[in-house]
Design a protein around this motif. Structure first.
Motif, PDB file in Angstrom:
ATOM      1  N   ARG A   1     -67.773  58.674  19.069  1.00  0.00           N
ATOM      2  CA  ARG A   1     -67.946  59.560  17.743  1.00  0.00           C
ATOM      3  C   ARG A   1     -68.099  60.787  17.864  1.00  0.00           C
ATOM      4  NH1 ARG A   1     -70.627  54.353  17.579  1.00  0.00           N
ATOM      5  NH2 ARG A   1     -70.337  53.224  15.717  1.00  0.00           N
TER       6      ARG A   1
ATOM      7  N   ARG B   1     -67.860  53.624  21.076  1.00  0.00           N
ATOM      8  CA  ARG B   1     -67.682  52.315  20.175  1.00  0.00           C
ATOM      9  C   ARG B   1     -67.373  51.277  21.195  1.00  0.00           C
ATOM     10  NH1 ARG B   1     -65.518  56.471  16.444  1.00  0.00           N
ATOM     11  NH2 ARG B   1     -66.494  56.223  14.586  1.00  0.00           N
TER      12      ARG B   1
ATOM     13  N   ASP C   1     -67.363  61.304  11.993  1.00  0.00           N
ATOM     14  CA  ASP C   1     -67.760  60.289  12.955  1.00  0.00           C
ATOM     15  C   ASP C   1     -66.553  60.102  13.953  1.00  0.00           C
ATOM     16  OD1 ASP C   1     -69.589  58.421  13.688  1.00  0.00           O
ATOM     17  OD2 ASP C   1     -68.278  56.910  12.722  1.00  0.00           O
TER      18      ASP C   1
END
Length: 439
Positions: free
Chosen positions: A335, A405, A155
């Motif tokens: 990610r 993110r 991730d």
């Protein structure tokens, strides 16, 4: 003329602090209060915050600015399978480039392992510590399985620079060269010398730019990849022509583009002379290109040429890519590094090459001027503007494609990058000067 002797290079690596990097604290630790915050009991507050919300790991640790350069030393550029310890100077050098060009911290991890499954297992276990993984000098075809598996299962960004770094920089060069040559990607005939990780990734990237699969003629050490040949692995079979079209010299006739990621001396002046009008030659074998720059230019006035060398125009240099790609990816806590982010980096470099070149980008090369044209299709590696063009382009693509993110203001980000690098260069320079080394 050589810039240094073997003895000077060895002294550079050995004198003072052995190697090229070290870790230093960035918080004070001079008093009892400092010590109690750095370690026990104060460190527990940071631990509890991260345990409650893993996202806080980016706030309270160096994860968000830390990349692992992982290698097993099986395909070290120009040296081959020399093993992880002998390859370590290269990985330390990679760390230097990450830091100097983009203020990204690196731990180089050189591992004694050739089994792809075990390499994958090892790298997967690094995810809590690092914000990104840069795979380096791992031989094909194992590198393909390793990278693709890690991209699926991790991730954080995983990037094999030998593949994609070279692809992005050569792709930027191709965008500019096609414009100068007055040609369209979907119409050109492309000959590729080399069928390793870099050559395959570059060819895939060229196809993403519009080059047609049927117009690609790829050669390995045994000749043209074609479906009549036995023993082709899946990666090579994907580029196999339907039939054998002959030798490299045969196929070079009428070719628009030559891409070399193989060995020196593969291409003769006669082969270049046989290419189509306004030919594009990217001879990237190091240290000796597939054909020497002066030899190629001597036979074609209309040639657009790039090499992997810094002593000729148009250097295909990965340092134009990986530091800034990771900078942009880390700053939005991406990610992954997806295809859109890679393409954004290439297009940003191609666009920057068309901008007026300031004196500060020319001075390191002793040049008085440079402008977009056959001798300047990609920015210089030491151009300080590259970070302000590539990192925001990568960050924007990450946000746009939903892999970030964190959302940032791009205009403010460009200013922040400029100030960050100004401070980082001063800090790094002062630290190195404290050693009193003279090179």
């Amino acid at each position: 003329m050589a810039l240094f002797t073997k003895e000077e290079a060895l002294r550079y690596h050995a004198c003072g602090h052995p190697g090229k990097v070290e870790t230093v604290p960035v918080k004070p630790c001079a008093t009892q209060r400092h010590l109690s915050m750095a370690y026990t009991p104060g460190v527990a507050d940071a631990c509890r915050a991260i345990h409650a919300d893993a996202a806080e790991g980016y706030a309270y640790t160096n994860k968000g600015n830390l990349v692992a350069v992982v290698s097993n030393g099986t395909a070290v550029l120009g040296l081959g399978d020399i093993g992880p310890l002998a390859g370590k100077p290269v990985m330390e050098g990679k760390g230097v480039l990450f830091k100097v060009f983009a203020d990204v911290d690196v731990y180089d991890l050189c591992i004694e392992q050739k089994d792809p499954a075990k390499i994958i297992e090892f790298v997967r276990m690094l995810e809590p510590t690092f914000g990104g993984i840069n795979l380096e000098d791992i031989k094909a075809p194992e590198c393909f399985e390793i990278e693709q598996t890690l991209i699926r299962e991790m991730d954080i960004p995983v990037f094999h620079d030998d593949q994609h770094g070279t692809a992005i920089i050569s792709g930027a060069g191709l965008i500019a060269a096609l414009e100068l040559a007055g040609k369209k990607a979907e119409e050109v005939k492309v000959v590729v010398s080399g069928a390793g990780a870099g050559a395959i990734a570059c060819t895939n990237f060229f196809m993403a730019l519009g080059v047609r699969r049927e117009n690609v003629y790829m050669f390995d050490s045994r000749g043209l990849l074609h479906k009549g040949r036995a023993g082709l692995n899946a990666a090579k079979l994907a580029f196999a022509q339907e039939r054998d079209h002959g030798s490299l010299a045969d196929v070079m006739r009428g070719a628009d583009v030559f891409l070399g990621l193989s060995v020196g001396g593969m291409v003769t002046p006669d082969m270049v002379a046989s290419m189509a009008a306004n030919p594009i030659v990217f001879a990237c074998a190091n240290p000796d290109p597939e054909i020497a720059y002066p030899d190629a230019k001597a036979v074609r006035d209309d040639l657009i040429m790039a090499t992997g060398r810094s002593d000729y125009p148009n250097q295909i240099n990965n340092v134009l890519g990986f530091p800034f790609i990771f900078r942009g990816a880390l700053d939005v806590q991406a990610r992954t590094i997806n295809e859109e982010m890679k393409m954004a980096a290439a297009r940003a470099l191609a666009a920057l090459a068309k901008e007026p070149v300031p004196a500060e980008a020319l001075a390191p090369y002793g040049l008085a001027s440079a402008s977009f044209g056959v001798d300047y299709i990609i920015p210089k590696a030491l151009d300080p503007r590259v970070i302000e063009w590539v990192a925001p382009a990568v960050a924007e693509a990450a946000m746009r494609t939903g892999v970030a993110r964190r959302v940032i203001d791009l205009d403010a980000y460009r200013v922040e990058l400029r100030e960050r690098m100004k401070a980082a260069r001063a800090r790094i320079g002062a630290f190195i000067d404290s050693y009193g080394l003279d090179f």
